[in-house]
Design an enzyme around this catalytic site. Structure first.
Site, PDB file in Angstrom:
ATOM      1  N   CYS A 197     -39.164 -30.922 -23.114  1.00  0.00           N
ATOM      2  CA  CYS A 197     -40.097 -31.515 -22.151  1.00  0.00           C
ATOM      3  C   CYS A 197     -41.145 -32.485 -22.686  1.00  0.00           C
ATOM      4  O   CYS A 197     -41.378 -33.516 -22.059  1.00  0.00           O
ATOM      5  CB  CYS A 197     -40.776 -30.411 -21.366  1.00  0.00           C
TER       6      CYS A 197
ATOM      7  N   PHE B 296     -42.930 -32.916 -32.645  1.00  0.00           N
ATOM      8  CA  PHE B 296     -42.721 -32.038 -31.486  1.00  0.00           C
ATOM      9  C   PHE B 296     -41.297 -32.219 -30.972  1.00  0.00           C
ATOM     10  O   PHE B 296     -40.747 -33.313 -30.975  1.00  0.00           O
ATOM     11  CB  PHE B 296     -43.757 -32.279 -30.379  1.00  0.00           C
TER      12      PHE B 296
ATOM     13  N   ALA C  56     -49.777 -29.475 -38.036  1.00  0.00           N
ATOM     14  CA  ALA C  56     -48.893 -30.588 -38.410  1.00  0.00           C
ATOM     15  C   ALA C  56     -47.469 -30.064 -38.517  1.00  0.00           C
ATOM     16  O   ALA C  56     -47.248 -28.903 -38.874  1.00  0.00           O
ATOM     17  CB  ALA C  56     -49.344 -31.168 -39.737  1.00  0.00           C
TER      18      ALA C  56
ATOM     19  N   PRO D 107     -33.757 -34.236 -16.775  1.00  0.00           N
ATOM     20  CA  PRO D 107     -33.681 -34.867 -18.101  1.00  0.00           C
ATOM     21  C   PRO D 107     -34.022 -36.355 -18.034  1.00  0.00           C
ATOM     22  O   PRO D 107     -34.167 -36.915 -16.943  1.00  0.00           O
ATOM     23  CB  PRO D 107     -32.204 -34.675 -18.478  1.00  0.00           C
TER      24      PRO D 107
HETATM   25  P1  NAD Z   1     -32.588 -25.559 -17.448  1.00  0.00           P
HETATM   26  O1  NAD Z   1     -31.724 -26.686 -17.867  1.00  0.00           O
HETATM   27  O2  NAD Z   1     -32.772 -24.389 -18.355  1.00  0.00           O
HETATM   28  O3  NAD Z   1     -32.074 -24.984 -16.059  1.00  0.00           O
HETATM   29  C1  NAD Z   1     -31.787 -25.775 -14.963  1.00  0.00           C
HETATM   30  C2  NAD Z   1     -30.708 -25.088 -14.135  1.00  0.00           C
HETATM   31  O4  NAD Z   1     -30.540 -25.815 -12.920  1.00  0.00           O
HETATM   32  C3  NAD Z   1     -29.333 -25.057 -14.793  1.00  0.00           C
HETATM   33  O5  NAD Z   1     -28.893 -23.719 -14.909  1.00  0.00           O
HETATM   34  C4  NAD Z   1     -28.434 -25.867 -13.851  1.00  0.00           C
HETATM   35  O6  NAD Z   1     -27.110 -25.363 -13.760  1.00  0.00           O
HETATM   36  C5  NAD Z   1     -29.170 -25.737 -12.544  1.00  0.00           C
HETATM   37  N1  NAD Z   1     -28.865 -26.779 -11.571  1.00  0.00           N
HETATM   38  C6  NAD Z   1     -28.740 -28.120 -11.762  1.00  0.00           C
HETATM   39  N2  NAD Z   1     -28.469 -28.728 -10.603  1.00  0.00           N
HETATM   40  C7  NAD Z   1     -28.427 -27.776  -9.644  1.00  0.00           C
HETATM   41  C8  NAD Z   1     -28.208 -27.801  -8.242  1.00  0.00           C
HETATM   42  N3  NAD Z   1     -27.980 -28.934  -7.590  1.00  0.00           N
HETATM   43  N4  NAD Z   1     -28.240 -26.630  -7.570  1.00  0.00           N
HETATM   44  C9  NAD Z   1     -28.471 -25.461  -8.223  1.00  0.00           C
HETATM   45  N5  NAD Z   1     -28.686 -25.385  -9.546  1.00  0.00           N
HETATM   46  C10 NAD Z   1     -28.675 -26.533 -10.258  1.00  0.00           C
HETATM   47  O7  NAD Z   1     -33.985 -26.194 -17.079  1.00  0.00           O
HETATM   48  P2  NAD Z   1     -35.459 -25.589 -17.343  1.00  0.00           P
HETATM   49  O8  NAD Z   1     -35.760 -25.633 -18.788  1.00  0.00           O
HETATM   50  O9  NAD Z   1     -35.585 -24.335 -16.600  1.00  0.00           O
HETATM   51  O10 NAD Z   1     -36.357 -26.730 -16.667  1.00  0.00           O
HETATM   52  C11 NAD Z   1     -36.342 -26.935 -15.278  1.00  0.00           C
HETATM   53  C12 NAD Z   1     -37.458 -27.897 -14.912  1.00  0.00           C
HETATM   54  O11 NAD Z   1     -38.710 -27.303 -15.228  1.00  0.00           O
HETATM   55  C13 NAD Z   1     -37.444 -29.227 -15.651  1.00  0.00           C
HETATM   56  O12 NAD Z   1     -37.927 -30.221 -14.802  1.00  0.00           O
HETATM   57  C14 NAD Z   1     -38.413 -29.016 -16.801  1.00  0.00           C
HETATM   58  O13 NAD Z   1     -38.993 -30.235 -17.220  1.00  0.00           O
HETATM   59  C15 NAD Z   1     -39.445 -28.114 -16.161  1.00  0.00           C
HETATM   60  N6  NAD Z   1     -40.133 -27.206 -17.102  1.00  0.00           N
HETATM   61  C16 NAD Z   1     -39.441 -26.579 -18.091  1.00  0.00           C
HETATM   62  C17 NAD Z   1     -40.107 -25.691 -18.936  1.00  0.00           C
HETATM   63  C18 NAD Z   1     -39.402 -25.005 -20.068  1.00  0.00           C
HETATM   64  O14 NAD Z   1     -40.085 -24.432 -20.920  1.00  0.00           O
HETATM   65  N7  NAD Z   1     -38.097 -25.020 -20.187  1.00  0.00           N
HETATM   66  C19 NAD Z   1     -41.465 -25.439 -18.743  1.00  0.00           C
HETATM   67  C20 NAD Z   1     -42.134 -26.073 -17.693  1.00  0.00           C
HETATM   68  C21 NAD Z   1     -41.452 -26.957 -16.869  1.00  0.00           C
HETATM   69  C1  UGA Z   2     -44.474 -27.454 -23.546  1.00  0.00           C
HETATM   70  C2  UGA Z   2     -45.882 -27.192 -23.004  1.00  0.00           C
HETATM   71  O1  UGA Z   2     -46.618 -26.505 -23.993  1.00  0.00           O
HETATM   72  C3  UGA Z   2     -45.824 -26.349 -21.727  1.00  0.00           C
HETATM   73  O2  UGA Z   2     -47.123 -26.211 -21.175  1.00  0.00           O
HETATM   74  C4  UGA Z   2     -44.912 -27.027 -20.716  1.00  0.00           C
HETATM   75  O3  UGA Z   2     -44.782 -26.231 -19.561  1.00  0.00           O
HETATM   76  C5  UGA Z   2     -43.551 -27.224 -21.334  1.00  0.00           C
HETATM   77  O4  UGA Z   2     -43.684 -28.044 -22.532  1.00  0.00           O
HETATM   78  C6  UGA Z   2     -42.621 -27.952 -20.419  1.00  0.00           C
HETATM   79  O5  UGA Z   2     -43.031 -28.762 -19.640  1.00  0.00           O
HETATM   80  O6  UGA Z   2     -41.435 -27.663 -20.594  1.00  0.00           O
HETATM   81  P1  UGA Z   2     -42.738 -26.063 -24.976  1.00  0.00           P
HETATM   82  O7  UGA Z   2     -41.989 -27.340 -25.063  1.00  0.00           O
HETATM   83  O8  UGA Z   2     -42.003 -24.833 -24.613  1.00  0.00           O
HETATM   84  O9  UGA Z   2     -43.935 -26.201 -23.930  1.00  0.00           O
HETATM   85  O10 UGA Z   2     -43.400 -25.771 -26.391  1.00  0.00           O
HETATM   86  P2  UGA Z   2     -44.763 -26.110 -27.115  1.00  0.00           P
HETATM   87  O11 UGA Z   2     -45.323 -24.853 -27.614  1.00  0.00           O
HETATM   88  O12 UGA Z   2     -45.653 -26.996 -26.336  1.00  0.00           O
HETATM   89  O13 UGA Z   2     -44.235 -26.915 -28.378  1.00  0.00           O
HETATM   90  C7  UGA Z   2     -43.622 -28.193 -28.247  1.00  0.00           C
HETATM   91  C8  UGA Z   2     -43.317 -28.740 -29.610  1.00  0.00           C
HETATM   92  O14 UGA Z   2     -44.525 -29.107 -30.280  1.00  0.00           O
HETATM   93  C9  UGA Z   2     -42.599 -27.751 -30.542  1.00  0.00           C
HETATM   94  O15 UGA Z   2     -41.605 -28.414 -31.254  1.00  0.00           O
HETATM   95  C10 UGA Z   2     -43.708 -27.277 -31.463  1.00  0.00           C
HETATM   96  O16 UGA Z   2     -43.240 -26.856 -32.715  1.00  0.00           O
HETATM   97  C11 UGA Z   2     -44.548 -28.538 -31.568  1.00  0.00           C
HETATM   98  N1  UGA Z   2     -45.952 -28.267 -31.938  1.00  0.00           N
HETATM   99  C12 UGA Z   2     -46.769 -27.580 -31.107  1.00  0.00           C
HETATM  100  C13 UGA Z   2     -46.423 -28.746 -33.134  1.00  0.00           C
HETATM  101  O17 UGA Z   2     -45.696 -29.390 -33.905  1.00  0.00           O
HETATM  102  N2  UGA Z   2     -47.720 -28.486 -33.479  1.00  0.00           N
HETATM  103  C14 UGA Z   2     -48.549 -27.796 -32.669  1.00  0.00           C
HETATM  104  O18 UGA Z   2     -49.728 -27.614 -33.055  1.00  0.00           O
HETATM  105  C15 UGA Z   2     -48.070 -27.322 -31.456  1.00  0.00           C
END
Ligand code: NAD
Ligand code: UGA
Length: 479
Positions: free
Chosen positions: A287, A283, A279, A94
């Site tokens: 992330c 967002f 629009a 975060p």
């Molecule tokens: P999340 O918050 O859903 O899950 C993270 C998990 O890690 C939690 O369950 C937490 O309890 C656990 N955790 C924290 N510290 C720990 C430790 N020391 N040992 C073991 N477990 C531990 O997070 P997420 O959404 O899966 O995102 C993870 C990473 O991936 C972030 O860096 C995020 O930016 C990236 N990411 C997220 C998405 C997405 O769509 N959510 C997509 C692409 C990349």
């Molecule tokens: C985004 C990226 O799309 C992923 O590739 C990336 O892995 C991820 O972040 C991450 O790093 O966690 P996500 O946040 O799940 O994925 O969702 P998106 O579909 O990208 O939408 C993000 C925000 O933008 C949403 O609130 C969506 O409503 C908004 N959005 C998206 C718009 O307002 N307009 C658009 O045209 C597209």
């Protein structure tokens, strides 16, 4: 391939990335073991009890296929780590909420903690095979160097262990709501590694892992720093597109232009492309905003103020869009929301997810609560507990008062949420909001009744005919 059969993969963090990625890989590699480790026993218990703790289309069926066979969830580090050779770091990163870089840079404390756990585990084991620590969490460039020294410096008892590990970057690009599709059919897989023999060996292993279901030409191998930066840059580019179209939405509203028609005109240029041009209220999600701000911090910390300002402007437009809409709602309702009931339709940050992290709805709800409105919320998947937790997380310095919390009600249907309400405020583009029986909702509401469609999912002419005063984002101001 024979060697792959012996590999045990560990995913640290049982959130979206750790659980989804491991479940998809487990389904393609029935002969391999995938262990997901999390420090939260309650999360692990939920996975093991058959309740999938997050809503993601297709996930439940996918997990059922492999759990207990070659996919295991555990809060026991020793069980998870024993004989494993690849450790994917999937913990949350975060934005820091205090100290240097507060409000911008990633907080790496969870990445550091879990890398330390792996390092401490191996501090007491004489390593035979090379292991890879793979960053899947989103982190800034050079984090890999920090992790390398963290691991290395703990290998005091078995010094040779220092020569038997590598740190790689394999950022995750899945988007929530369509995560399984993204994982099964990714546009690309990026794997960054160093150039030494050990790293190359482990790189081949990770390439093989994906190449069973991803065409080889979509797997890009590159340097670790490139892979790390590619993730921040990709999210910043997506954010930039949304802010670009959102910046044009108030102009469209004033000039009587429909922003979706404008998007079609712009996006038909194949050099520009038509994606990420819807629009919106802004967002949200966990992330785009945090990674954009991390890029701002990176640019500034390297001394590039103008570059930092450029990316910060993308963030500023997003903040402006949310505020401009809550200001307009307040203004249209004569600056007097005390005792008024308002209906929020959708609080998840986008459709097909229960996730409210960073949702634009948090800001709008907060602004309306400041005006003493009473919120009746309907969302098909998001829960009140999660919404309240994410509200606290998004506004760490402004905790919700008890009075505000009293004015947040979650209802089980749009009809109940519309009862005696002055306005329907559509904040998430759930498909069901396109075909609601708006005439029945209108009957339940006090008059005048407004619709603020902040996702462009309604037919404004039909709503006007029913009797609503309608605002449609990027199309028309309330009339
Ligand atoms: P999340 O918050 O859903 O899950 C993270 C998990 O890690 C939690 O369950 C937490 O309890 C656990 N955790 C924290 N510290 C720990 C430790 N020391 N040992 C073991 N477990 C531990 O997070 P997420 O959404 O899966 O995102 C993870 C990473 O991936 C972030 O860096 C995020 O930016 C990236 N990411 C997220 C998405 C997405 O769509 N959510 C997509 C692409 C990349
Ligand atoms: C985004 C990226 O799309 C992923 O590739 C990336 O892995 C991820 O972040 C991450 O790093 O966690 P996500 O946040 O799940 O994925 O969702 P998106 O579909 O990208 O939408 C993000 C925000 O933008 C949403 O609130 C969506 O409503 C908004 N959005 C998206 C718009 O307002 N307009 C658009 O045209 C597209």
């Amino acid at each position: 391939m024979e060697e792959e059969k012996k590999t045990k993969f560990v995913f640290i963090g049982a959130g979206w990335v750790g659980s989804l990625t491991s479940a998809v890989l487990a389904s393609h590699w029935p002969e391999n073991e995938f262990h997901v480790f999390d420090i939260s026993t309650s999360i692990i218990d939920r996975w093991n009890s058959g309740q999938v703790p997050i809503y993601e289309p297709g996930l439940e069926e996918l997990v059922k296929k492999s759990i207990g066979k070659n996919l295991f969830f555990t809060a026991n580090k020793d069980i998870a780590f024993k004989n494993a050779t690849v450790f994917f770091i999937c913990v949350n990163t975060p934005t820091k909420v205090k100290g240097k870089g507060k409000g911008e840079v990633h907080d790496l404390k969870f990445v550091e903690a879990c890398t330390s756990a792996v390092a401490d585990y191996f501090a007491n084991v004489e390593m035979k095979d090379t292991i890879a620590i793979v960053e899947k969490s989103t982190v800034g460039p050079r984090t890999s160097c920090f992790l390398k020294s963290l691991f290395s410096e703990r290998q005091v008892k078995y010094k040779e262990n220092k020569n038997k590990f590598c740190v790689m970057s394999n950022p995750e690009f899945l988007a929530e709501g369509v995560a399984i599709r993204d994982l099964e059919h990714p546009d690309r897989i990026i794997i960054g590694s160093d150039a030494d023999v050990r790293s190359k060996l482990m790189l081949d292993k990770i390439v093989t892992l994906y190449s069973r279901f991803v065409p080889r030409e979509k797997i890009i191998t590159t340097s670790t720093f490139t892979a790390e930066l590619s993730k921040l840059a990709s999210n910043a580019f997506l954010a930039q597109r949304v802010s670009s179209i959102n910046s044009l939405s108030p102009i469209c509203e004033k000039l009587g232009i429909d922003v979706s028609n404008l998007s079609t005109c712009i996006g038909s240029d194949s050099r520009i492309g038509n994606k990420y041009l819807s629009a919106s209220i802004g967002f949200g999600g966990s992330c785009l905003e945090k990674d954009l701000l991390a890029l701002v911090y990176l640019a500034r910390s390297l001394g590039f103020e103008e570059v930092a300002d450029y990316w910060k402007a993308v963030y500023n437009i997003n903040a402006y869009q949310k505020r401009r809409i809550s200001d307009m709602i307040v203004q249209e309702m004569l600056n007097s929301l005390s005792f008024k009931k308002l209906t929020l339709l959708g609080v998840a940050f986008k459709k097909n997810t229960s996730d409210c992290r960073g949702s634009a709805a948090l800001t709008v709800a907060r602004d309306l609560l400041e005006e003493s409105a009473h919120l009746q919320i309907y969302d098909p998947k998001a829960t009140k507990d999660h919404f309240l937790r994410e509200m606290q997380a998004y506004f760490p310095e402004e905790p919700l008062t008890e009075e505000m919390t009293k004015h947040i009600e979650f209802m089980s249907s749009p009809l109940l949420a519309a009862k005696d309400s002055s306005a329907l405020i559509i904040l998430t583009e759930w498909d069901e909001f396109r075909s609601l029986d708006y005439a029945s909702l209108f009957e339940q509401m006090s008059k005048p009744a407004f619709v603020f469609d902040c996702r462009g999912v309604t037919d404004q002419e039909q709503l006007k005919t029913i009797g609503f005063k309608v605002y449609k984002l990027g199309v028309c101001l309330p009339q």
